[in-house]
Design a protein around this motif. Structure first.
Motif, PDB file in Angstrom:
ATOM      1  N   VAL A   1     -37.489 -11.529   6.845  1.00 41.16           N
ATOM      2  CA  VAL A   1     -37.005 -11.023   5.556  1.00 41.16           C
ATOM      3  C   VAL A   1     -37.920 -11.469   4.425  1.00 41.16           C
ATOM      4  O   VAL A   1     -38.319 -10.660   3.582  1.00 41.16           O
ATOM      5  CB  VAL A   1     -35.548 -11.468   5.286  1.00 41.16           C
ATOM      6  CG1 VAL A   1     -35.061 -10.924   3.947  1.00 41.16           C
ATOM      7  CG2 VAL A   1     -34.621 -11.036   6.402  1.00 41.16           C
TER       8      VAL A   1
ATOM      9  N   THR B   1     -34.545  -5.318   5.853  1.00 37.73           N
ATOM     10  CA  THR B   1     -35.798  -5.767   6.452  1.00 37.73           C
ATOM     11  C   THR B   1     -36.309  -4.704   7.404  1.00 37.73           C
ATOM     12  O   THR B   1     -35.668  -4.410   8.409  1.00 37.73           O
ATOM     13  CB  THR B   1     -35.581  -7.082   7.237  1.00 37.73           C
ATOM     14  OG1 THR B   1     -34.961  -8.023   6.377  1.00 37.73           O
ATOM     15  CG2 THR B   1     -36.888  -7.637   7.735  1.00 37.73           C
TER      16      THR B   1
ATOM     17  N   ALA C   1     -41.232  -9.612   4.615  1.00 36.49           N
ATOM     18  CA  ALA C   1     -41.156  -8.191   4.276  1.00 36.49           C
ATOM     19  C   ALA C   1     -41.208  -7.960   2.772  1.00 36.49           C
ATOM     20  O   ALA C   1     -41.730  -6.949   2.312  1.00 36.49           O
ATOM     21  CB  ALA C   1     -39.883  -7.574   4.852  1.00 36.49           C
ATOM     22  N   HIS C   2     -40.670  -8.900   2.009  1.00 36.93           N
ATOM     23  CA  HIS C   2     -40.552  -8.687   0.561  1.00 36.93           C
ATOM     24  C   HIS C   2     -41.393  -9.648  -0.269  1.00 36.93           C
ATOM     25  O   HIS C   2     -41.555  -9.429  -1.474  1.00 36.93           O
ATOM     26  CB  HIS C   2     -39.081  -8.779   0.157  1.00 36.93           C
ATOM     27  CG  HIS C   2     -38.244  -7.781   0.871  1.00 36.93           C
ATOM     28  ND1 HIS C   2     -38.235  -6.445   0.539  1.00 36.93           N
ATOM     29  CD2 HIS C   2     -37.428  -7.909   1.949  1.00 36.93           C
ATOM     30  CE1 HIS C   2     -37.429  -5.791   1.361  1.00 36.93           C
ATOM     31  NE2 HIS C   2     -36.937  -6.650   2.230  1.00 36.93           N
TER      32      HIS C   2
ATOM     33  N   THR D   1     -28.645 -14.631   5.783  1.00 39.91           N
ATOM     34  CA  THR D   1     -29.513 -14.292   6.904  1.00 39.91           C
ATOM     35  C   THR D   1     -28.795 -14.460   8.237  1.00 39.91           C
ATOM     36  O   THR D   1     -28.163 -15.485   8.480  1.00 39.91           O
ATOM     37  CB  THR D   1     -30.788 -15.168   6.878  1.00 39.91           C
ATOM     38  OG1 THR D   1     -31.398 -15.067   5.581  1.00 39.91           O
ATOM     39  CG2 THR D   1     -31.768 -14.750   7.949  1.00 39.91           C
TER      40      THR D   1
ATOM     41  N   ASP E   1     -27.583  -9.737   7.173  1.00 41.94           N
ATOM     42  CA  ASP E   1     -28.568  -9.751   6.092  1.00 41.94           C
ATOM     43  C   ASP E   1     -28.145  -8.808   4.961  1.00 41.94           C
ATOM     44  O   ASP E   1     -27.698  -7.694   5.206  1.00 41.94           O
ATOM     45  CB  ASP E   1     -29.941  -9.313   6.604  1.00 41.94           C
ATOM     46  CG  ASP E   1     -30.548 -10.305   7.585  1.00 41.94           C
ATOM     47  OD1 ASP E   1     -29.944 -11.356   7.841  1.00 41.94           O
ATOM     48  OD2 ASP E   1     -31.638 -10.021   8.092  1.00 41.94           O
TER      49      ASP E   1
END
Length: 178
Positions: A36, A6, A39-40, A170, A2
């Motif tokens: 991921v 994360t 998280a964002h 990823t 990644d």
């Protein structure tokens, strides 16, 4: 590996924790791509999950949905999504040889499925309005106007995750495919 950091799933709070809990309840764990994105961009992840919910209650069966998602992912070159949709396709009952044929762009022996695969490839690989013959072919295979809407939504949602995974590189947490 990644590219986007994360945080640990267990440390999530607020909207991110809520969407992770929803995924864990449904799937047992949170796949890396959802971790991921969540998280964002928890709202983006929620939109993906909502779209998948719409598709699950829509006019296409699970095998058709996974066929679409696998074709889109192969064309995009998203290793993560190819692995994910190969496994998910298997879980819908698509045989391994059929999944390989879909990945390799080979006929599957099922005329309706093959028409769907061709239609999705044309949509994803070309620009502009599709030809009348392509439209007529998918309709002749038995796909309704409502199914064309769902096909379009499935392509769109899959394109989002493909693009994101290509940006993030990823880490694949599904069984690799040859």
């Amino acid at each position: 590996m990644d590219r986007i950091n994360t945080p640990a799933i267990d440390s999530a709070t607020g909207p991110t924790a809520e969407v992770y809990a929803q995924i864990k309840k449904a799937a047992g764990s949170v796949p890396n791509t959802f971790a991921v994105i969540g998280a964002h961009g928890p709202a983006a992840l929620k939109a993906v999950l909502n779209a998948d919910g719409v598709l699950a209650g829509g006019s296409l069966n699970k095998q058709e949905l996974e066929t679409i998602k696998l074709v889109v992912s192969v064309v995009a070159g998203c290793d993560y999504c190819v692995a994910a949709h190969s496994l998910l396709g298997k879980l819908t009952g698509l045989p391994q040889d059929v999944l390989k044929q879909i990945r390799d762009g080979q006929p599957t022996g099922d005329a309706k499925r093959d028409a769907l695969i061709r239609f999705v490839r044309v949509i994803v690989q070309t620009s502009g309005t599709i030809s009348v013959s392509e439209f007529d072919a998918v309709k002749a295979a038995g796909y309704s106007d409502a199914q064309l809407v769902d096909i379009s939504l499935a392509i769109s949602v899959t394109s989002f995750t493909n693009i994101f995974n290509r940006i993030n590189d990823t880490t694949v947490d599904f069984p690799a495919v040859a």
